[in-house]
Scaffold this motif. Structure first.
Motif, short mmCIF file in Angstrom:
data_model
loop_
_atom_site.label_atom_id
_atom_site.label_comp_id
_atom_site.label_asym_id
_atom_site.label_seq_id
_atom_site.Cartn_x
_atom_site.Cartn_y
_atom_site.Cartn_z
N VAL A 55 0.85 -1.20 0.00
CA VAL A 55 0.00 0.00 0.00
C VAL A 55 0.88 1.25 0.00
CG1 VAL A 55 -1.69 1.32 1.35
CG2 VAL A 55 -1.97 -1.15 1.09
N LEU A 56 1.93 1.24 0.81
CA LEU A 56 2.86 2.37 0.87
C LEU A 56 3.51 2.62 -0.48
CD1 LEU A 56 4.42 4.56 2.44
CD2 LEU A 56 6.08 2.78 3.05
N TYR A 57 3.87 1.55 -1.18
CA TYR A 57 4.47 1.71 -2.50
C TYR A 57 3.50 2.42 -3.45
CZ TYR A 57 6.35 0.73 -7.07
OH TYR A 57 6.82 0.88 -8.35
N GLU A 58 2.26 2.01 -3.46
CA GLU A 58 1.26 2.65 -4.33
C GLU A 58 1.04 4.10 -3.92
OE1 GLU A 58 -0.20 1.52 -7.17
OE2 GLU A 58 1.19 -0.15 -6.96
N TYR A 59 1.05 4.36 -2.62
CA TYR A 59 0.92 5.75 -2.15
C TYR A 59 2.09 6.60 -2.65
CZ TYR A 59 1.12 9.83 0.82
OH TYR A 59 1.22 11.13 1.25
N LEU A 60 3.30 6.06 -2.55
CA LEU A 60 4.48 6.79 -3.01
C LEU A 60 4.38 7.13 -4.51
CD1 LEU A 60 7.61 5.24 -1.29
CD2 LEU A 60 6.89 7.62 -1.27
N GLY A 156 -3.68 -0.68 -2.33
CA GLY A 156 -3.12 0.65 -2.54
C GLY A 156 -3.62 1.28 -3.82
N HIS A 157 -3.71 0.47 -4.88
CA HIS A 157 -4.21 0.99 -6.16
C HIS A 157 -5.67 1.39 -6.03
CE1 HIS A 157 -4.09 1.61 -10.44
NE2 HIS A 157 -5.23 0.95 -10.55
N PHE A 166 -5.65 10.36 -18.47
CA PHE A 166 -5.64 9.82 -19.82
C PHE A 166 -4.35 10.12 -20.57
CE2 PHE A 166 -10.21 9.90 -18.93
CZ PHE A 166 -10.47 8.56 -19.17
N ASP A 167 -3.63 11.16 -20.18
CA ASP A 167 -2.35 11.44 -20.82
C ASP A 167 -1.30 10.40 -20.45
OD1 ASP A 167 -3.28 13.71 -22.08
OD2 ASP A 167 -2.68 15.04 -20.43
N ASN A 168 -1.44 9.80 -19.27
CA ASN A 168 -0.48 8.81 -18.81
C ASN A 168 -1.15 7.48 -18.52
OD1 ASN A 168 1.74 10.63 -18.81
ND2 ASN A 168 0.94 11.53 -16.93
N ALA A 169 -2.17 7.13 -19.31
CA ALA A 169 -2.93 5.92 -19.05
C ALA A 169 -2.07 4.67 -19.16
CB ALA A 169 -4.12 5.83 -19.99
N GLY A 170 -1.02 4.71 -19.93
CA GLY A 170 -0.17 3.54 -20.08
C GLY A 170 1.02 3.56 -19.14
N SER A 171 0.96 4.37 -18.08
CA SER A 171 2.11 4.47 -17.18
C SER A 171 2.32 3.16 -16.44
CB SER A 171 1.92 5.62 -16.19
OG SER A 171 0.85 5.33 -15.33
N LYS A 172 3.49 3.02 -15.89
CA LYS A 172 3.87 1.77 -15.27
C LYS A 172 3.04 1.46 -14.04
CE LYS A 172 7.72 4.45 -13.83
NZ LYS A 172 9.08 4.71 -13.90
N GLY A 173 2.80 0.19 -13.85
CA GLY A 173 2.11 -0.29 -12.68
C GLY A 173 3.12 -0.64 -11.62
N MET A 174 2.89 -1.71 -10.91
CA MET A 174 3.81 -2.10 -9.85
C MET A 174 5.01 -2.79 -10.48
SD MET A 174 3.00 -3.71 -6.30
CE MET A 174 4.23 -3.78 -5.05
N SER A 175 5.87 -1.99 -11.05
CA SER A 175 7.08 -2.53 -11.68
C SER A 175 8.27 -2.16 -10.82
CB SER A 175 7.23 -1.92 -13.07
OG SER A 175 7.28 -0.52 -12.99
N CYS A 176 9.41 -2.59 -11.23
CA CYS A 176 10.61 -2.36 -10.42
C CYS A 176 10.81 -0.88 -10.11
CB CYS A 176 11.84 -2.92 -11.09
SG CYS A 176 11.84 -4.72 -11.07
N HIS A 177 10.74 -0.03 -11.12
CA HIS A 177 10.87 1.41 -10.89
C HIS A 177 10.57 2.19 -12.15
CE1 HIS A 177 14.89 0.16 -12.13
NE2 HIS A 177 15.08 1.36 -12.59
#
Length: 177
Positions: A55-60, A156-157, A166-177
């Motif tokens: 959850v903290l990771y998603e918040y960050l 968290g999500h 919508f401008d960043n709809a393809g942004s990374k999910g829970m990936s390494c960084h």
């Protein structure tokens, strides 16, 4: 003579390292030898601690995005001018033309002051550290701990992902960084 067990000895239990899918609870070590789970109760506490880390990771991630947006708004304040309108009443700025045509406009970059760069770097470093830590938890191959990472990420999500950009709809999910 039985040399395989610890019967009759008061030797401390060792961490079990499994390289295969497992559901072991007792004698599981989570990333560090000092995070050694000796009981079911410790495992439950560890499970929820890992959920909270997810959850903290998603918040960050959301905090970083919002922080960047606030910096962008603050730095671009007053730098936009009114867009001229032609005699026919149609907008002439490249931004307005792009909106009407559906094409994207490349945004100009603004130098970020050192104070904000340091804060952004610290947030990024914390996010990368936490993502790799959760990856190491995942690599215990413990089904319950993997579930804890996934439940934490999903929770968290859900909690922090209340809108879609919508401008960043393809942004990374829970990936390494």
């Amino acid at each position: 003579m039985n040399h395989g067990g610890y019967e009759g000895h008061d030797m401390p239990a060792r961490c079990s390292m499994n390289m295969l899918w497992n559901t072991q609870i007792v004698n599981t070590c989570v990333v560090f030898r000092s995070w050694h789970i000796h009981s079911n109760a410790q495992f439950v506490v560890s499970f929820f601690a890992i959920v909270l880390l997810g959850v903290l990771y998603e918040y960050l991630r959301v905090f970083q995005r919002d922080f960047d947006a606030r910096i962008g708004a603050k730095l671009s304040k007053g730098k936009r001018s009114a867009s001229p309108v032609s005699r026919s009443g149609t907008p002439e700025s490249s931004e307005d033309v792009a909106l009407l045509s559906g094409r994207r406009v490349k945004q100009t970059s603004v130098a970020v002051p050192m104070y904000y760069r340091v804060l952004r770097a610290v947030l990024y470093g914390a996010s990368v550290f936490l993502s790799f830590f959760l990856m190491l938890v995942f690599m215990t191959y413990n089904a319950y701990l993997i579930l804890a990472v996934v439940v934490g990420a999903a929770t968290g999500h859900y909690v922090f992902g209340g809108y879609v950009d919508f401008d960043n709809a393809g942004s990374k999910g829970m990936s390494c960084h």
